[in-house]
Design an enzyme around this catalytic site. Sequence first.
Site, PDB file in Angstrom:
ATOM      1  N   ASP A 365     -58.310   1.081   4.435  1.00 57.67           N
ATOM      2  CA  ASP A 365     -57.848   1.891   5.692  1.00 57.67           C
ATOM      3  C   ASP A 365     -58.160   1.265   7.088  1.00 57.67           C
ATOM      4  O   ASP A 365     -58.848   0.202   6.931  1.00 57.67           O
ATOM      5  CB  ASP A 365     -58.649   3.087   5.615  1.00 57.67           C
ATOM      6  N   GLU A 366     -57.351   1.693   8.114  1.00 53.57           N
ATOM      7  CA  GLU A 366     -57.543   1.229   9.479  1.00 53.57           C
ATOM      8  C   GLU A 366     -57.657  -0.315   9.781  1.00 53.57           C
ATOM      9  O   GLU A 366     -58.495  -0.726  10.471  1.00 53.57           O
ATOM     10  CB  GLU A 366     -58.711   1.694   9.949  1.00 53.57           C
TER      11      GLU A 366
END
Length: 731
Positions: A365-366
């Site tokens: 993620d991210e």
Amino acid sequence: MNTSIFRYNVHGLVLLRILWIASLVLYNSLGIQLFAQKQSEQIVPSPLEVMPVPSHVEMRDGFCVLSTSLTIGIANAQELRSVPVHELPYHSLPTRHYSAATRLLKAFADRTGLVFQQGIIAPQDSLTYSAIDANEFAPRIMIRVERRGIAKLHEDESYTLDVTPTMITITAPTDIGAVRACATLVQMLRVQGNRYGIPCCRIEDAPRFAWRGLSLDIARHFLMPDHIKRTIEGMALVKLNVLHLHLSDDQGFRIESKTYPRLHHYGSDGQYLTHEQVRDLIRFCDERGIRVVPEFDVPGHSASWLAGHPELGVPVQTSPAIHRKFGRNAPLMNPSRDTLYTFLERFFTEMANLFPDEYFHIGGDEVYGKQWKESDAIQEWMKREGLKSKDEAQKYFNNKIFRVLTTLNIKMIVCDEIFLPGLPSDIVIQSWQGNKALLRGAEEGYDIVLSAGYYLDLHYKASVHYAVDPLPDSAKLSGSERKHILGGEATIWTEMMTPENADSRIWPRLAVVAERLWSPVYVRDVDDMYRRLEFVSSRLEEQYGITHRTNYLLSLRRLTNGYDITPLKTLTDICEPIKEYKRQQAIYSDYTTLYPLTHVVDATRADAPEARALTAAIRRFLADKNRLDYRVLMSVFAQWANNPREIDFLITKSPRLQAIKELSVNVGDLGRCGMQALDAIMNEVPIPADSTGASWHTRTHDLVKRSSQPIAYCELVILDALKELFAKVQQ
């Protein structure tokens, strides 16, 4: 010292508590009738104070009374009895349902004070089916198990529970099902007259979803094994079956690596799980039918990896260290280096030998790609590989890791934001971006675990989480597509959580998510959920030592410097932390892992139960002008009106409370207006304008507006009910 603080009027809170308990008792007495009345509406309150609600409950007349002669017998099928212990894996024990029976007996003893003949239920005490059937003096509780279960996805967790006045019988295809039955039975203990026992009934139960988990972040703020264990105990009580451990992030690498010891030496501040502690946790979970899924976040959130191995990152830092600050500017792993994949293959092989589960989470993620974009070396590599974007570079990385894990017979789990064309289909996607992403993944043949709507660290009320369903009626999916929705995971990120307030951030709301993932879809009566949640919350505290209630009071005592906490509690009982990530954003510039999470907001609880009870009392009064509600509310509002004076005294003894002075003033004003409103409504008389000519409704409108602004990151959660009360006052 101002002795008036110790003479503080607590009658209102006492009466409010009595009213709350009385309403629970009334609701309980009506349970079976309501159950029958609402079945046709497909909103089915449970006749029992248990969570999750079983699939099928048939209540019967009678009560199985517990006495000191109570014993538990185990009737195993021959197949289970003959499993050689030496053939079981290291994390597995042949006594799963025996230990569950022992815990059940101890829980009964602790709650009743009875001294039972048995203490430990051991395998040597087990009997064959035929021996039990032939014994007219059969034990009071009988557990019948067909085979040993395996803590894995789609294992059979069903059970049948029969309670008659003389016998309690648990029948389950697997010992995991027997563990689930014991979790139900331990919640069913109640008092009838002067006797403890179990109401007679027949329960046939099985989970709606196979994957029911908690994603626990121990990377940002570390939790010790004993703390994790009591969380596991609570999970077992409400029948969750997956503990997803988030073990690495920018702020910490929380597991020992014997292959690359620099990872935990430089990435943990000395706070990490050893291999033996991990094995012990896995055994502890397995005994309760719970899987342990590890997560190591790559290629982003990787500062703690790079603290010991900076050569794997971009940009390569001259003074690498874990990131104590939170944000998106930490270095990323360098996907262009072949040595990175060799490194990860060796590390993942080590972890695969430690964690027996077939699933392994790599985060993903991210990854915003700023560091890759600014690296000439990575940009050149992307050109050579024909990668046109950050997403394609991350897909390249994911496919390499997928092949590594596949050779280890491990299935990869990823976050849904890296869901890109060409991603291998034999993976599980943890969906945190909402139903749209979830439905798209299922339509394209990916297995999905839902987390969107189950983020406990956002401080939403239990009713909000309860309304989120992995497979709502509105989902436009075919039968085969629906099978890809495996279940869900509640998630708790620990940027704003420490060991002190961790339990209050997780419990009791996690029990509500557990019910949504276990119980039938038609179990969605919110009032009934809250009724049962009060009972489950008590059991979590008294039986497993979960501190979501006790540490609340401890935190208030520290904030008051040892002085009487009643005035502060009067405020915090009707406050909750501001929602979502607004607090982090407000203090972003100086917020690190060293930030003291011991402020008033850190003591407050999401979905404050006292505020719910007060809201209910106000609405009941508005419905029928009940005199008991009137007296309770008048006493509470009088407390509010007098509270600013007591808070001012506490501020002289604990200056940090200066931050809530304005909050105290607002609540005092609300209390005075509340008393005026109660009298005006009860006596059906208007309230005149004040000396300036301002009408009652103008004054209260301005007061409510002022009070609706968060103060010290706390928000008052009784304003909606107060607005309804004020609106009923005659012009």
